[in-house]
Design a protein around this motif. Sequence first.
Motif, short mmCIF file in Angstrom:
data_model
loop_
_atom_site.label_atom_id
_atom_site.label_comp_id
_atom_site.label_asym_id
_atom_site.label_seq_id
_atom_site.Cartn_x
_atom_site.Cartn_y
_atom_site.Cartn_z
N TRP A 257 0.04 -0.97 -0.05
CA TRP A 257 0.24 -0.18 0.13
C TRP A 257 0.71 1.23 -0.20
O TRP A 257 0.75 2.30 -0.58
CB TRP A 257 -0.75 -0.12 1.27
CG TRP A 257 -1.84 1.47 0.87
CD1 TRP A 257 -3.01 1.06 0.67
CD2 TRP A 257 -2.08 2.58 1.70
NE1 TRP A 257 -3.97 2.24 0.54
CE2 TRP A 257 -3.30 3.08 2.11
CE3 TRP A 257 -0.59 3.03 2.08
CZ2 TRP A 257 -2.95 4.90 2.51
CZ3 TRP A 257 -0.92 4.54 2.75
CH2 TRP A 257 -2.06 5.21 2.91
N GLN A 258 2.07 0.89 0.99
CA GLN A 258 2.84 2.05 0.81
C GLN A 258 3.89 2.48 -0.32
O GLN A 258 3.65 4.09 -0.77
CB GLN A 258 3.76 2.17 2.12
CG GLN A 258 4.81 3.70 2.32
CD GLN A 258 3.85 4.34 3.45
OE1 GLN A 258 2.53 4.04 3.84
NE2 GLN A 258 3.24 5.32 3.02
N PHE A 259 4.11 1.78 -0.89
CA PHE A 259 4.73 2.26 -2.60
C PHE A 259 4.02 3.05 -3.11
O PHE A 259 4.21 3.98 -3.96
CB PHE A 259 5.00 0.66 -2.87
CG PHE A 259 5.49 0.13 -4.39
CD1 PHE A 259 6.74 1.36 -4.97
CD2 PHE A 259 3.86 0.29 -5.60
CE1 PHE A 259 7.28 1.40 -6.18
CE2 PHE A 259 4.28 1.01 -6.61
CZ PHE A 259 6.13 1.00 -7.03
N TRP A 260 2.37 2.79 -3.71
CA TRP A 260 1.10 3.36 -4.14
C TRP A 260 0.59 4.68 -3.42
O TRP A 260 1.04 5.86 -3.97
CB TRP A 260 0.19 2.66 -4.54
CG TRP A 260 0.06 0.88 -5.27
CD1 TRP A 260 0.26 0.04 -4.60
CD2 TRP A 260 1.16 1.06 -6.23
NE1 TRP A 260 0.85 -0.93 -5.62
CE2 TRP A 260 0.80 0.34 -6.52
CE3 TRP A 260 0.74 1.80 -7.52
CZ2 TRP A 260 0.72 -0.79 -8.11
CZ3 TRP A 260 0.88 1.73 -8.76
CH2 TRP A 260 1.24 0.05 -9.13
N ARG A 261 0.79 4.97 -2.15
CA ARG A 261 0.91 6.22 -1.21
C ARG A 261 2.46 7.10 -1.87
O ARG A 261 2.08 8.32 -1.90
CB ARG A 261 1.01 5.61 0.53
CG ARG A 261 0.36 6.80 0.96
CD ARG A 261 -0.32 8.20 0.47
NE ARG A 261 -0.85 9.02 1.69
CZ ARG A 261 0.15 10.35 1.14
NH1 ARG A 261 1.16 10.35 -0.14
NH2 ARG A 261 0.12 11.47 2.03
N ALA A 300 -6.03 7.67 -2.78
CA ALA A 300 -7.03 6.27 -3.87
C ALA A 300 -6.57 5.26 -4.23
O ALA A 300 -6.84 4.27 -4.83
CB ALA A 300 -8.27 7.41 -4.73
N LEU A 301 -5.09 6.49 -4.81
CA LEU A 301 -4.28 4.96 -5.95
C LEU A 301 -4.12 3.81 -5.45
O LEU A 301 -3.89 2.64 -5.63
CB LEU A 301 -3.68 5.69 -6.57
CG LEU A 301 -1.99 4.94 -7.00
CD1 LEU A 301 -2.97 3.81 -8.31
CD2 LEU A 301 -0.94 5.48 -7.89
N ALA A 302 -3.25 4.19 -3.95
CA ALA A 302 -3.09 3.26 -2.86
C ALA A 302 -4.21 1.83 -2.51
O ALA A 302 -3.94 0.59 -2.54
CB ALA A 302 -2.70 3.53 -1.94
N ASN A 303 -5.24 2.53 -2.14
CA ASN A 303 -6.36 1.78 -2.22
C ASN A 303 -7.49 0.40 -2.74
O ASN A 303 -7.23 -0.59 -2.42
CB ASN A 303 -7.35 2.18 -1.66
CG ASN A 303 -7.46 3.38 0.43
OD1 ASN A 303 -6.52 3.08 0.63
ND2 ASN A 303 -8.00 4.40 0.48
#
Length: 407
Positions: A257-261, A300-303
């Motif tokens: 998740w953090q990668f996308w965040r 929103a991307l990470a989720n």
Amino acid sequence: MAYQSDLLRLLDERGYLHQLTDAAGLDALASRQVVPGYIGFDATAPSLHVGSLVQIMMLRRLQQAGHQPIVVMGGGTTKVGDPSGKDESRQLLTNDQIRGNIANIRVVFERFITFGDGPTDALLVDNADWLDRLEYVPFLRDVGRHFTINRMLTFDSVKVRLEREQPLTFLEFNYMILQAYDFLELSRRVGCRLQLGGSDQWGNIVNGIELSRRIDGAELFGATTPLITKADGSKMGKSVSGAVWLNEEQLSHYDYWQFWRNTDDRDVGRFLRLFTDLPLAEIARLETLPGAAINEAKIALANAATTLCRGESNAAQAAETARLTFAEGSAGDDLPRVAVTGAIALVDALVALGFARSKGEARRLIAGGGARVAGAKVDDEAATVTVAGDPIRVSAGKKQHGLLVPA
């Protein structure tokens, strides 16, 4: 070109298309019938990483547009090694290792596409089923004669290795012939009409189309995606701490998740189109948010990306861990943890948590002011952390956090 088929319109609108062998022909075919299309994945590790995700999403888009995705696992080609984008020969794996990797990788595909017996349900096949049965001399006579060394030397996968004076084994040199033969076999066995892949696979895709036309008179098609890099020029699939694996055994839900965040502001809109199912109108709104509000788009991307790969509940838990960590300064359950007996050197803690790949890198992080213990900056490279009671939070920069807990 204004595409008529739902398939090419969807791929074009989302930013997947780079090259097409016959755009008009494929567009017409996809408008009138179900098109089976495949992508091959070699099983070199127990998991694929984010660098393969755009190809997995292409198979998802194929199914969303009413066509049939075919996942080809390279049980045969993994034994050879694709020279594309490589500076050295791939380490050879045993049959048992390859089979184990395929079993692990399949789990991820089942989250993105639906397998079954229907006309648009996905298939998973292993090219070892036909490559392992080939007889060398008949294969050279029937297939090898359609390839010239002159042309094979013009492909980037070969040219780059030779220009850098890196060895290219005869084993690897055969890879492009085997991949071309895959397309021929898939056309015969399951009626496959389309091969998809990254732009580095263009030559291999064209080879398969031409081989099938010469031997069977088949009309096949190819499409590639652009090379997906981040705004800073680095490759997808890598983070500061290493590869971003799709399987949770190799990377926690929180780290995924953090990668996308942590996506660069400049990449948010593009990644939302490629890696989520959010509507295009919503993406257009999110990518134009001003200033710090762009963080809403990153969340929103990470989720959305984590929900697709790891499931909705795991994505929600990772988001909550991030909220507790950043907004309230608490310690979320998903943060990486290292059990410590007594005291540990900070450089060792940074390596153990995955924030640095070596002690030297950890020392540079500390010297540069990027290391914090319990929220306080530490600039002493010889610092130690004593863990006696409550967990102690260790941070690398503003975005990486972990816990040292009593053993």
